[in-house]
Motif scaffolding. Structure first.
Motif, mmCIF file in Angstrom:
data_model
loop_
_atom_site.group_PDB
_atom_site.id
_atom_site.type_symbol
_atom_site.label_atom_id
_atom_site.label_comp_id
_atom_site.label_asym_id
_atom_site.label_seq_id
_atom_site.Cartn_x
_atom_site.Cartn_y
_atom_site.Cartn_z
ATOM 1 N N MET A 184 22.553 -2.663 -31.871
ATOM 2 C CA MET A 184 21.867 -2.287 -33.094
ATOM 3 C C MET A 184 21.491 -0.808 -33.112
ATOM 4 O O MET A 184 21.560 -0.162 -34.158
ATOM 5 N N VAL A 185 21.101 -0.256 -31.977
ATOM 6 C CA VAL A 185 20.715 1.161 -31.937
ATOM 7 C C VAL A 185 21.907 2.040 -32.303
ATOM 8 O O VAL A 185 21.811 2.951 -33.136
ATOM 9 N N SER A 186 23.069 1.740 -31.698
ATOM 10 C CA SER A 186 24.273 2.519 -32.018
ATOM 11 C C SER A 186 24.672 2.343 -33.474
ATOM 12 O O SER A 186 25.104 3.302 -34.137
ATOM 13 N N ALA A 187 24.537 1.119 -34.000
ATOM 14 C CA ALA A 187 24.887 0.863 -35.398
ATOM 15 C C ALA A 187 23.982 1.658 -36.334
ATOM 16 O O ALA A 187 24.449 2.242 -37.326
ATOM 17 N N ILE A 188 22.674 1.694 -36.027
ATOM 18 C CA ILE A 188 21.725 2.434 -36.874
ATOM 19 C C ILE A 188 22.001 3.935 -36.800
ATOM 20 O O ILE A 188 21.991 4.643 -37.818
ATOM 21 N N VAL A 189 22.277 4.424 -35.579
ATOM 22 C CA VAL A 189 22.573 5.852 -35.420
ATOM 23 C C VAL A 189 23.827 6.231 -36.190
ATOM 24 O O VAL A 189 23.870 7.242 -36.909
ATOM 25 N N LEU A 190 24.885 5.409 -36.076
ATOM 26 C CA LEU A 190 26.147 5.702 -36.773
ATOM 27 C C LEU A 190 25.956 5.648 -38.285
ATOM 28 O O LEU A 190 26.472 6.503 -39.018
ATOM 29 N N THR A 191 25.203 4.655 -38.777
ATOM 30 C CA THR A 191 24.965 4.541 -40.217
ATOM 31 C C THR A 191 24.177 5.727 -40.741
ATOM 32 O O THR A 191 24.525 6.314 -41.780
ATOM 33 N N ALA A 192 23.105 6.089 -40.032
ATOM 34 C CA ALA A 192 22.291 7.223 -40.470
ATOM 35 C C ALA A 192 23.089 8.522 -40.451
ATOM 36 O O ALA A 192 23.029 9.324 -41.387
ATOM 37 N N PHE A 193 23.870 8.718 -39.393
ATOM 38 C CA PHE A 193 24.681 9.927 -39.287
ATOM 39 C C PHE A 193 25.757 9.954 -40.374
ATOM 40 O O PHE A 193 26.031 10.999 -40.968
ATOM 41 N N GLY A 194 26.362 8.784 -40.645
ATOM 42 C CA GLY A 194 27.397 8.723 -41.658
ATOM 43 C C GLY A 194 26.878 9.033 -43.043
ATOM 44 O O GLY A 194 27.514 9.757 -43.817
ATOM 45 N N VAL A 195 25.707 8.485 -43.372
ATOM 46 C CA VAL A 195 25.143 8.694 -44.712
ATOM 47 C C VAL A 195 24.593 10.109 -44.868
ATOM 48 O O VAL A 195 24.899 10.801 -45.849
ATOM 49 N N VAL A 196 23.808 10.550 -43.892
ATOM 50 C CA VAL A 196 23.089 11.821 -44.031
ATOM 51 C C VAL A 196 23.991 13.022 -43.761
ATOM 52 O O VAL A 196 23.990 13.990 -44.517
ATOM 53 N N VAL A 197 24.777 12.962 -42.693
ATOM 54 C CA VAL A 197 25.563 14.137 -42.279
ATOM 55 C C VAL A 197 26.965 14.114 -42.874
ATOM 56 O O VAL A 197 27.358 15.013 -43.626
ATOM 57 N N ILE A 198 27.741 13.050 -42.555
ATOM 58 C CA ILE A 198 29.125 13.002 -43.025
ATOM 59 C C ILE A 198 29.180 12.848 -44.542
ATOM 60 O O ILE A 198 29.963 13.525 -45.224
ATOM 61 N N GLY A 199 28.358 11.957 -45.077
ATOM 62 C CA GLY A 199 28.395 11.698 -46.508
ATOM 63 C C GLY A 199 27.986 12.892 -47.358
ATOM 64 O O GLY A 199 28.579 13.162 -48.403
ATOM 65 N N LEU A 200 26.969 13.638 -46.897
ATOM 66 C CA LEU A 200 26.497 14.772 -47.677
ATOM 67 C C LEU A 200 27.319 16.027 -47.459
ATOM 68 O O LEU A 200 27.209 16.981 -48.227
ATOM 69 N N ALA A 201 28.144 16.049 -46.396
ATOM 70 C CA ALA A 201 28.950 17.241 -46.122
ATOM 71 C C ALA A 201 29.856 17.573 -47.296
ATOM 72 O O ALA A 201 30.026 18.741 -47.662
ATOM 73 N N ASP A 202 30.432 16.533 -47.911
ATOM 74 C CA ASP A 202 31.330 16.763 -49.043
ATOM 75 C C ASP A 202 30.580 17.378 -50.221
ATOM 76 O O ASP A 202 31.028 18.357 -50.816
ATOM 77 N N ASN A 203 29.410 16.823 -50.554
ATOM 78 C CA ASN A 203 28.655 17.307 -51.706
ATOM 79 C C ASN A 203 28.099 18.715 -51.488
ATOM 80 O O ASN A 203 27.961 19.485 -52.443
ATOM 81 N N LEU A 204 27.785 19.043 -50.245
ATOM 82 C CA LEU A 204 27.202 20.346 -49.968
ATOM 83 C C LEU A 204 28.266 21.429 -49.773
ATOM 84 O O LEU A 204 28.069 22.577 -50.195
ATOM 85 N N LEU A 205 29.374 21.078 -49.143
ATOM 86 C CA LEU A 205 30.370 22.087 -48.777
ATOM 87 C C LEU A 205 31.431 22.300 -49.833
ATOM 88 O O LEU A 205 31.974 23.400 -49.951
ATOM 89 N N ARG A 206 31.762 21.269 -50.600
ATOM 90 C CA ARG A 206 32.851 21.408 -51.568
ATOM 91 C C ARG A 206 32.568 22.495 -52.607
ATOM 92 O O ARG A 206 33.462 23.294 -52.923
#
Length: 371
Positions: free
Chosen positions: A270-292
């Protein structure tokens, strides 16, 4: 009469010879296209070197090409080689039974029964979806394995294409401006329209290759990095896969990290799942909106649905080159229609004040002189 016949004959032969030349160059479409893309993307670098070194076109083109090789070509070759090797290793592990995609999906379904209910609401059989996902997974790894074998068998052809691309890039970097001026003089579209279309071509090519590709690399690096940090096998492979799917709006890297997070949660991590989800939403997901907007620019960005459809259609039609060619064709389509509407549509606009208000007035307006 004889002069018109000569002109028409010459134009017909001109079209025929041009088509024959295009067919002659068709086997080298990939190297030619990427040489043009390199010349457009690194044109600002060439101009900066020209201001410092003066009128030395050969040296300037050579230095620009060396910078391109160090920054782009060599890293891409290393990445592609690693991707193919990882894909071949993945396929071998699947064939040997070390990896069982079907069992992983079943484990996720057992931990989250709501997934099957969710598919049932749309009339979709979960078993059928499971089989298609497994087949796609195995087919993808098999494709990479075939590419690895094909790369070994077609090494000469690959390096021939690479050499042609580098060779053409040098001359386009050196003589690109003169070639554009020559095309503007030759094409019968009107100099203003031609300059606008060439500018749009350069703008979209730079935006698609430099912007979207750079964003995809960043998202792939972030995704591969978090997979490596969490100890997920094949981090490099999944990072490259996330970079590829990041080229598609409305799909993106979530197509990879969301199933991975579900599997981690299903296996009790669960810890790894939460870390991956948070990183995916906050970092990977927002990278497109911020960098494009920074790398691509708001003025050159096509609507997301146009980008999605044109990218998919481009990949189907042109292969891997389609992720650039598709949006490029879409942008030129919109540019041509924009010119048509601006130059021809406005001439035929009818103001409401000029519309006839009665049948009598309409009849009068049809008379000579409007009387």
């Amino acid at each position: 009469m004889y002069g018109k016949l000569e002109t028409h004959t010459f134009l017909a032969m001109l079209v025929g010879v041009s088509l024959a030349f295009v067919l002659l160059m068709k086997p080298f479409f990939g190297p030619i296209f990427w040489a043009v893309a390199i010349a457009l993307i690194f044109h600002p670098v060439r101009e900066r070197l020209a201001r410092r070194l003066g009128d030395r076109p050969n040296i300037i083109a050579l230095l620009t090409l060396l910078i391109c090789m160090v920054i782009v070509v060599i890293p891409v070759l290393a990445l592609v080689t690693s991707l193919v090797a990882e894909g071949l290793s993945l396929y071998q592990r699947i064939q040997e039974g070390q990896l069982r995609p079907g069992e992983y999906i079943d484990r996720v379904n057992q931990s989250f029964p709501a997934i099957e209910s969710f598919f049932a609401q749309f009339g979709m059989d979960f078993e059928g979806v499971r089989d298609r996902v497994v087949n796609a997974f195995v087919g993808g790894s098999q494709f990479l394995a075939k590419q690895a074998l094909g790369f070994g068998q077609n090494t000469f052809q690959f390096f021939l294409g690479l050499a042609l691309m580098v060779y053409l890039s040098f001359f386009l970097l050196r003589d690109g401006s003169q070639l554009v001026d020559l095309l503007i003089r030759a094409l019968p579209l009107g100099d203003e329209r031609e300059r606008l279309l060439f500018a749009k071509f350069a703008e979209v090519t730079r935006a698609t290759v430099k912007g979207n590709l750079l964003i995809a690399i960043i998202q792939g690096a972030l995704g591969g990095g978090i997979f490596w940090f969490l100890g997920i096998q094949g981090a490099l492979l999944w990072g490259v896969v996330m970079a590829i799917v990041s080229l598609l709006p409305a799909v993106g890297a979530a197509l990879v990290w969301v199933p991975a997070a579900l599997y981690l949660a299903a296996t009790g991590e669960m810890v790894s799942a939460i870390v991956l989800t948070a990183f995916g939403v906050v970092v990977i997901g927002l990278a497109d909106n911020l960098l494009r907007p920074v790398f691509v620019g708001r003025d050159t960005k096509l609507p997301d649905y146009i980008v999605l459809l044109s990218t998919l259609g481009g990949i189907v039609m042109f292969g891997i080159n389609g992720f650039v060619m598709g949006p490029l064709v879409a942008a030129l389509f919109m540019a041509f229609w924009g010119i048509f509407i601006r130059e021809f549509g406005e001439k035929h606009e009818v103001s409401p004040d000029n519309l006839p208000t009665s049948a009598t007035e309409s009849q009068q307006s049809d008379r000579p002189g409007g009387v």
